[in-house]
Design an enzyme around this catalytic site. Sequence first.
Site, PDB file in Angstrom:
ATOM      1  N   PRO A 154       0.820  -1.194   0.000  1.00  0.00           N
ATOM      2  CA  PRO A 154       0.000   0.000   0.000  1.00  0.00           C
ATOM      3  C   PRO A 154       0.857   1.248   0.000  1.00  0.00           C
ATOM      4  CG  PRO A 154      -0.287  -1.361   1.972  1.00  0.00           C
ATOM      5  CD  PRO A 154       1.008  -1.700   1.344  1.00  0.00           C
ATOM      6  N   GLU A 155       0.756   1.978  -1.076  1.00  0.00           N
ATOM      7  CA  GLU A 155       1.355   3.297  -1.140  1.00  0.00           C
ATOM      8  C   GLU A 155       0.190   4.280  -0.970  1.00  0.00           C
ATOM      9  OE1 GLU A 155       4.214   3.579  -4.394  1.00  0.00           O
ATOM     10  OE2 GLU A 155       4.344   1.405  -4.477  1.00  0.00           O
ATOM     11  N   HIS A 170      -4.291 -14.689   9.446  1.00  0.00           N
ATOM     12  CA  HIS A 170      -3.557 -13.447   9.202  1.00  0.00           C
ATOM     13  C   HIS A 170      -4.363 -12.204   9.540  1.00  0.00           C
ATOM     14  CE1 HIS A 170      -0.476 -15.873   7.511  1.00  0.00           C
ATOM     15  NE2 HIS A 170      -1.229 -16.300   6.534  1.00  0.00           N
TER      16      HIS A 170
END
Length: 272
Positions: free
Chosen positions: A2-3, A89
């Site tokens: 994720p940018e 997760h």
Amino acid sequence: MPELPEVEVTRRSFADAIHGATVLALRLGKPLRWPLGCAVDHLVGRRAGLAQRRGKYLWLPVGEEGLLLHLGMSGSLAFGRDLGPAGPHDHFELQTDRGLLRLHDPRRFGAVVWSTGLDAPPVSTLLAGLGLEPFDARFTGTYLHERLRGRRVAIKQALLVGDIVVGAGNIYACEALFLAGIHPASPAGRISRPRAERLAGSIRQVLAQALEAGGTTLRDFKDAHGVAGSFQMQAQVYGREGQDCRHCGTAIRRLVQGQRSTFFCPRCQTRS
DNA sequence: AAGTGGACCTGCTAGC
DNA sequence: TGCTAGCAGGTCCACT
């Protein structure tokens, strides 16, 4: 993963839904990058505010306090009333009366940190030193040129540090440099004024396009409703080693800078 | 002070 | 088919 575009797409996908919701419970899975910093029942009964983004961080106000979230390399958020049972997760869950906010993060480089406010530690410490937002009016070519002055690192690496401008990670730094026609190994301090001007525009352009496309989904990025991004379809250089440059036909090359892959067109991108 | 390399952790893929 | 090496969107920290 994720940018800035992915984080912003994520924010927009759940901010309205969770705004005003009352926290019912909080559950933690395996440890993330940093400890939460408060008791798991500390926020119960308080109301969530409007989620904000700073760089690649998200700030979710809860009552007079709040939570800082980071998606690390492999994190994603989901929000809904029926997300099913937590998987191995899923390391953070915020149950509210309007749905469950869940952080899924296989590599666990992400984080959720409690703080009494954006201006209070530990959050203020984490955010200190972040550069300008790319869409801030103060982020100009002049500013970029000024801040790059004297730096000997390669421009690609200078952008990744995030102390000048936030939001461009490995994908978008490569893409912005391509758009600006700048070789990624050019020394940051030798970028001319006009090229800095162009680069600032390219950074904004690439991030805006990616935002429009819902982000980049290389493997598993999804917004909080499970929608994937499509910017990878328009990438000019990232992940395209050996393929033809869409502009000039030259084979895209890969090099390693600071232990990260950089992709570029050796013909379209020059050192000066 | 700026620059470099290692660390964190798990999963997937290419190659043998 | 099965193992291994290498790679992955981020960022902090210790060291030169």
